[in-house]
Design a protein around this motif. Structure first.
Motif, mmCIF file in Angstrom:
data_model
loop_
_atom_site.group_PDB
_atom_site.id
_atom_site.type_symbol
_atom_site.label_atom_id
_atom_site.label_comp_id
_atom_site.label_asym_id
_atom_site.label_seq_id
_atom_site.Cartn_x
_atom_site.Cartn_y
_atom_site.Cartn_z
ATOM 1 N N LEU A 186 0.839 -1.211 0.000
ATOM 2 C CA LEU A 186 0.000 0.000 0.000
ATOM 3 C C LEU A 186 0.871 1.257 0.000
ATOM 4 N N VAL A 187 1.973 1.191 0.762
ATOM 5 C CA VAL A 187 2.881 2.353 0.848
ATOM 6 C C VAL A 187 3.456 2.672 -0.536
ATOM 7 N N LEU A 188 3.801 1.613 -1.280
ATOM 8 C CA LEU A 188 4.326 1.824 -2.639
ATOM 9 C C LEU A 188 3.254 2.450 -3.524
ATOM 10 N N ASP A 189 1.997 2.000 -3.350
ATOM 11 C CA ASP A 189 0.890 2.586 -4.141
ATOM 12 C C ASP A 189 0.712 4.071 -3.810
ATOM 13 N N PHE A 190 0.774 4.402 -2.518
ATOM 14 C CA PHE A 190 0.636 5.812 -2.110
ATOM 15 C C PHE A 190 1.745 6.646 -2.743
ATOM 16 N N ASP A 191 2.973 6.095 -2.727
ATOM 17 C CA ASP A 191 4.119 6.843 -3.247
ATOM 18 C C ASP A 191 3.994 7.020 -4.761
ATOM 19 N N PHE A 192 3.494 5.992 -5.438
ATOM 20 C CA PHE A 192 3.299 6.068 -6.894
ATOM 21 C C PHE A 192 2.299 7.180 -7.238
ATOM 22 N N LYS B 99 4.562 15.036 -10.447
ATOM 23 C CA LYS B 99 5.201 15.225 -11.756
ATOM 24 C C LYS B 99 4.194 15.610 -12.838
ATOM 25 N N GLY B 100 2.899 15.590 -12.494
ATOM 26 C CA GLY B 100 1.867 15.966 -13.465
ATOM 27 C C GLY B 100 1.715 14.973 -14.596
ATOM 28 N N LEU B 101 1.594 13.680 -14.246
ATOM 29 C CA LEU B 101 1.392 12.644 -15.266
ATOM 30 C C LEU B 101 0.019 12.826 -15.917
ATOM 31 N N PRO B 102 -0.235 12.178 -17.058
ATOM 32 C CA PRO B 102 -1.555 12.316 -17.704
ATOM 33 C C PRO B 102 -2.705 11.871 -16.798
ATOM 34 N N LYS B 103 -3.880 12.400 -17.091
ATOM 35 C CA LYS B 103 -5.064 12.184 -16.257
ATOM 36 C C LYS B 103 -5.411 10.698 -16.076
ATOM 37 N N TYR B 104 -5.209 9.899 -17.144
ATOM 38 C CA TYR B 104 -5.593 8.484 -17.047
ATOM 39 C C TYR B 104 -4.805 7.719 -15.983
ATOM 40 N N MET B 105 -3.664 8.277 -15.567
ATOM 41 C CA MET B 105 -2.870 7.608 -14.538
ATOM 42 C C MET B 105 -3.572 7.621 -13.177
ATOM 43 N N GLU B 106 -4.569 8.510 -13.028
ATOM 44 C CA GLU B 106 -5.387 8.497 -11.796
ATOM 45 C C GLU B 106 -6.099 7.155 -11.688
ATOM 46 N N TRP B 107 -6.655 6.691 -12.835
ATOM 47 C CA TRP B 107 -7.337 5.391 -12.851
ATOM 48 C C TRP B 107 -6.351 4.269 -12.574
ATOM 49 N N ASP C 285 16.401 12.800 -0.949
ATOM 50 C CA ASP C 285 17.242 12.429 -2.086
ATOM 51 C C ASP C 285 17.030 10.970 -2.480
ATOM 52 N N ASP C 286 16.569 10.168 -1.499
ATOM 53 C CA ASP C 286 16.456 8.723 -1.773
ATOM 54 C C ASP C 286 15.023 8.305 -2.138
ATOM 55 N N ARG C 287 14.284 9.221 -2.739
ATOM 56 C CA ARG C 287 12.910 8.874 -3.158
ATOM 57 C C ARG C 287 12.937 7.878 -4.318
ATOM 58 N N ILE C 288 11.861 7.095 -4.434
ATOM 59 C CA ILE C 288 11.771 6.134 -5.545
ATOM 60 C C ILE C 288 11.574 6.904 -6.843
ATOM 61 N N ASN C 289 12.366 6.540 -7.842
ATOM 62 C CA ASN C 289 12.240 7.199 -9.146
ATOM 63 C C ASN C 289 11.284 6.379 -10.019
ATOM 64 N N TRP C 290 9.987 6.660 -9.873
ATOM 65 C CA TRP C 290 8.976 5.869 -10.593
ATOM 66 C C TRP C 290 9.039 6.076 -12.093
ATOM 67 N N GLY C 291 9.530 7.222 -12.526
ATOM 68 C CA GLY C 291 9.520 7.508 -13.964
ATOM 69 C C GLY C 291 10.832 7.205 -14.647
#
Lengths: 246, 69
Positions: free
Chosen positions: A198-204, A211-219, B33-39
């Protein structure tokens, strides 16, 4: 300054269709971006659909198997085909997976009355507490953290797959289903790994919104959160069943 | 009693999720500085496209028709 007045008036291209499209593109880039609000609202929609599906599965337990199979296929399509399609596949995934969860919960309730609401309460309790830990910075996901959780998740998936294949030959990995101390310890470990996913999902989601990814990434973010919640619920239900059967 | 306790826990947790989820994470969480680089995959693709593209840098000049005559 050009001596051609048309260039000053319309820019390098005087074609109004081009001019309009550039304006639209600018509007698109500013408004059609992933936000935290959008991701949370879409998760709420998926949860509502999942509860609706669970209601159907609870009343008609025969929907459990088709719901689980269709939900699994939709999850694979969403993950491996294209995240851009998540807006059309994730709601169906949530509804079908809800049917499967409703059916599973009915059978668990028959054996151990009251176990369903306990599992739901604990699942959402873990969701809220880990969200607080993440937002406040108590838990800090790093690359090593991601590697560790990913390896453990893959290990568990492999173990389940081997156990599933062995079950066709009348065998299996006994300890993962037993209600002994080792079996309960294994379930606690799996619940822990599912919760840390869950923590990884929150961080994603946070990173995507930042970073302002496209809107569909919300889904897609809402879908990944949903997949983890479904897994967490099933593992908590399994753990509670082991504890109650002792 | 069991249903009431876990029912309240569920509603309370969902309420917390709906409200806390919309708030940006703390600076302690974000400014690391050690954040995950998802992109990382996406960024490397962009970089690859940039390296592979042929862009000739230079300044634009206006062509004067009378000069050619």
């Amino acid at each position: 300054m050009s001596k051609h007045s048309a260039l000053n008036t319309f820019g390098r291209s005087g074609n109004p269709a081009f001019t309009r499209n550039f304006e639209n593109a600018e509007t698109f880039s500013q408004t059609e971006r992933m936000t935290l609000d959008g991701a949370v609202n879409k998760t709420a929609i998926l949860l509502a659909l999942c509860f609706g599906g669970a209601f159907a599965g609870w009343n008609v337990p025969a929907l459990m198997v088709p719901g689980a199979i269709i939900g699994f296929v939709l999850a694979l399509v969403t993950i491996f085909r294209s995240p851009a399609k998540a807006g059309s596949t994730a709601p169906f995934y949530a509804a079908f997976q809800g049917m499967a969860l409703g059916g599973i919960t009915v059978f668990a309730e028959m054996q151990y009355p009251g176990i369903g609401i306990q599992a739901i309460g604990l699942t959402f309790g873990i969701l809220a507490s880990l969200l607080f830990c993440y937002k406040s910075g108590i838990i800090k996901p790093t690359e090593n953290f991601r590697l560790m959780i990913f390896s453990a998740t893959m290990g568990i998936a492999l173990l389940y797959l081997v156990s599933f294949i062995m079950s066709f030959f009348g065998s299996g990995i006994g300890f993962i289903h037993s209600n002994g101390l080792f079996g309960i310890g294994f379930s606690v470990f799996v619940v822990g790994i599912a919760a840390l996913n869950l923590v990884l999902d929150f961080d994603f989601i946070e990173d995507g919104a930042d970073k302002g990814l496209p809107k569909y990434m919300e889904w897609y973010g809402a879908f990944s959160l949903m997949v983890t919640l479904v897994w967490l619920y099933l593992e908590i239900l399994r753990l509670l069943m082991k504890l109650r059967s002792r | 009693m069991n249903a009431v306790f876990f029912g309240i826990l569920t509603i309370l947790s969902l309420f917390i999720f709906m409200n806390l989820g919309k708030i940006k994470a703390s600076k302690k969480q974000m400014d690391r500085d050690d954040r995950i680089n998802w992109g990382s995959k996406r960024r490397s693709n962009v970089q690859q496209n940039r390296e592979g593209s042929k862009i000739i840098e230079g300044s634009a000049e206006e062509v004067d028709d009378s000069a050619q005559k």
